[in-house]
Scaffold this motif. Structure first.
Motif, PDB file in Angstrom:
ATOM      1  N   MET A   1      21.840  11.487  43.871  1.00 37.73           N
ATOM      2  CA  MET A   1      22.510  10.192  43.856  1.00 37.73           C
ATOM      3  C   MET A   1      21.504   9.117  43.429  1.00 37.73           C
ATOM      4  O   MET A   1      20.429   9.003  43.992  1.00 37.73           O
ATOM      5  CB  MET A   1      23.062   9.886  45.246  1.00 37.73           C
ATOM      6  CG  MET A   1      23.792   8.594  45.329  1.00 37.73           C
ATOM      7  SD  MET A   1      24.620   8.516  46.946  1.00 37.73           S
ATOM      8  CE  MET A   1      25.299   6.925  46.856  1.00 37.73           C
ATOM      9  N   SER A   2      21.840   8.348  42.446  1.00 35.50           N
ATOM     10  CA  SER A   2      20.982   7.302  41.918  1.00 35.50           C
ATOM     11  C   SER A   2      21.197   5.997  42.680  1.00 35.50           C
ATOM     12  O   SER A   2      22.284   5.730  43.183  1.00 35.50           O
ATOM     13  CB  SER A   2      21.312   7.082  40.438  1.00 35.50           C
ATOM     14  OG  SER A   2      20.737   5.892  39.975  1.00 35.50           O
ATOM     15  N   ARG A   3      20.173   5.182  42.724  1.00 36.19           N
ATOM     16  CA  ARG A   3      20.321   3.887  43.392  1.00 36.19           C
ATOM     17  C   ARG A   3      21.165   2.922  42.567  1.00 36.19           C
ATOM     18  O   ARG A   3      21.473   1.831  43.000  1.00 36.19           O
ATOM     19  CB  ARG A   3      18.958   3.294  43.712  1.00 36.19           C
ATOM     20  CG  ARG A   3      18.138   2.917  42.518  1.00 36.19           C
ATOM     21  CD  ARG A   3      16.785   2.399  42.943  1.00 36.19           C
ATOM     22  NE  ARG A   3      16.062   1.902  41.797  1.00 36.19           N
ATOM     23  CZ  ARG A   3      15.210   0.917  41.841  1.00 36.19           C
ATOM     24  NH1 ARG A   3      14.959   0.334  42.977  1.00 36.19           N
ATOM     25  NH2 ARG A   3      14.583   0.533  40.761  1.00 36.19           N
ATOM     26  N   TYR A   4      21.547   3.349  41.371  1.00 28.49           N
ATOM     27  CA  TYR A   4      22.389   2.529  40.494  1.00 28.49           C
ATOM     28  C   TYR A   4      23.841   3.012  40.454  1.00 28.49           C
ATOM     29  O   TYR A   4      24.642   2.487  39.686  1.00 28.49           O
ATOM     30  CB  TYR A   4      21.822   2.511  39.076  1.00 28.49           C
ATOM     31  CG  TYR A   4      20.403   1.997  39.012  1.00 28.49           C
ATOM     32  CD1 TYR A   4      20.114   0.662  39.249  1.00 28.49           C
ATOM     33  CD2 TYR A   4      19.349   2.850  38.719  1.00 28.49           C
ATOM     34  CE1 TYR A   4      18.811   0.190  39.204  1.00 28.49           C
ATOM     35  CE2 TYR A   4      18.044   2.383  38.669  1.00 28.49           C
ATOM     36  CZ  TYR A   4      17.790   1.053  38.909  1.00 28.49           C
ATOM     37  OH  TYR A   4      16.501   0.590  38.856  1.00 28.49           O
ATOM     38  N   ASP A   5      24.198   3.996  41.243  1.00 26.63           N
ATOM     39  CA  ASP A   5      25.562   4.533  41.234  1.00 26.63           C
ATOM     40  C   ASP A   5      26.620   3.474  41.520  1.00 26.63           C
ATOM     41  O   ASP A   5      27.738   3.560  41.021  1.00 26.63           O
ATOM     42  CB  ASP A   5      25.700   5.682  42.236  1.00 26.63           C
ATOM     43  CG  ASP A   5      25.051   6.971  41.744  1.00 26.63           C
ATOM     44  OD1 ASP A   5      24.735   7.054  40.539  1.00 26.63           O
ATOM     45  OD2 ASP A   5      24.864   7.885  42.575  1.00 26.63           O
ATOM     46  N   TRP A   6      26.280   2.479  42.304  1.00 29.12           N
ATOM     47  CA  TRP A   6      27.238   1.431  42.635  1.00 29.12           C
ATOM     48  C   TRP A   6      27.737   0.703  41.386  1.00 29.12           C
ATOM     49  O   TRP A   6      28.847   0.180  41.369  1.00 29.12           O
ATOM     50  CB  TRP A   6      26.623   0.425  43.617  1.00 29.12           C
ATOM     51  CG  TRP A   6      25.420  -0.308  43.077  1.00 29.12           C
ATOM     52  CD1 TRP A   6      24.120   0.048  43.204  1.00 29.12           C
ATOM     53  CD2 TRP A   6      25.421  -1.518  42.320  1.00 29.12           C
ATOM     54  NE1 TRP A   6      23.302  -0.856  42.574  1.00 29.12           N
ATOM     55  CE2 TRP A   6      24.068  -1.832  42.029  1.00 29.12           C
ATOM     56  CE3 TRP A   6      26.417  -2.373  41.857  1.00 29.12           C
ATOM     57  CZ2 TRP A   6      23.701  -2.955  41.299  1.00 29.12           C
ATOM     58  CZ3 TRP A   6      26.046  -3.497  41.128  1.00 29.12           C
ATOM     59  CH2 TRP A   6      24.714  -3.781  40.856  1.00 29.12           C
ATOM     60  N   GLU A   8      28.846   1.808  38.690  1.00 28.78           N
ATOM     61  CA  GLU A   8      30.050   2.419  38.120  1.00 28.78           C
ATOM     62  C   GLU A   8      31.317   1.774  38.662  1.00 28.78           C
ATOM     63  O   GLU A   8      32.351   1.783  38.001  1.00 28.78           O
ATOM     64  CB  GLU A   8      30.059   3.918  38.399  1.00 28.78           C
ATOM     65  CG  GLU A   8      28.970   4.666  37.671  1.00 28.78           C
ATOM     66  CD  GLU A   8      28.947   6.144  38.015  1.00 28.78           C
ATOM     67  OE1 GLU A   8      29.929   6.652  38.596  1.00 28.78           O
ATOM     68  OE2 GLU A   8      27.944   6.800  37.684  1.00 28.78           O
TER      69      GLU A   8
END
Length: 131
Positions: A1-6, A8
Motif C-alpha cells: 500500500m502506497s502513502r499516495y493511495d488516497w 485515487e
C-alpha cells in the motif's frame, strides 16, 4: 500500500487540473472549492500539501489543496494549521519575555525576521481591536 493511495479517491483527479491553479484575471478557485467541499480525502490532501510545502510563505505556495488557499495553508488565513499556530505562539512568547530582539527571535525560531515583525504587528493590531 502506497502513502499516495488516497489520491485515487480525490475528486480533483477526475476533472480539469487547471481549476486548482487558475491564471488570468477574473479566474478564481470557486469551482475547485465546490469540488473540494465534498471530497472524501480533503483532510489527506491538506496534510499532503503541508508536508510537501513545508515552511514556505504563501507567496511560494500555489494552487488549492484540501480546500485551502495558499495563504490559508501558510497559516496566515483563518484555517491555519497547528504547526503555524505553535510557531506564532513561540514568537509571541519570546517577544513578550523581552530578553531577545526580533533578529534573535528569528534566529532562535528559524524564521526570517520579517515573520517575527509580521506576527508581532498582527498581534498588536488584534489586541488593539479587543480593547
Amino acid at each position: 500500500m502506497s502513502r499516495y493511495d488516497w489520491m485515487e479517491d480525490a475528486r480533483c483527479a477526475q476533472v480539469d487540473p487547471d481549476l486548482w491553479h487558475p491564471d488570468g484575471i477574473g479566474s478564481g478557485y470557486g469551482s475547485a472549492r465546490r469540488i473540494c467541499q465534498g471530497c472524501p480525502v480533503q483532510q489527506q490532501c491538506a496534510e499532503f500539501a503541508q508536508q510537501t510545502e513545508g515552511d514556505l510563505s504563501h507567496s511560494h505556495r500555489h494552487g488549492l489543496w484540501g480546500g485551502q488557499l495558499p495563504r490559508q495553508r501558510a497559516g496566515t488565513g483563518s484555517q491555519g494549521t497547528g504547526f503555524y499556530a505553535k510557531r506564532r505562539q513561540q514568537i509571541l512568547r519570546l517577544a513578550a519575555n523581552g530578553d531577545m530582539d526580533a533578529y534573535q527571535i528569528a534566529q532562535h525560531v528559524g524564521v526570517d525576521v520579517r515573520t517575527v515583525w509580521r506576527v508581532t504587528a498582527a498581534n498588536r493590531k488584534q489586541m488593539g481591536k479587543a480593547a
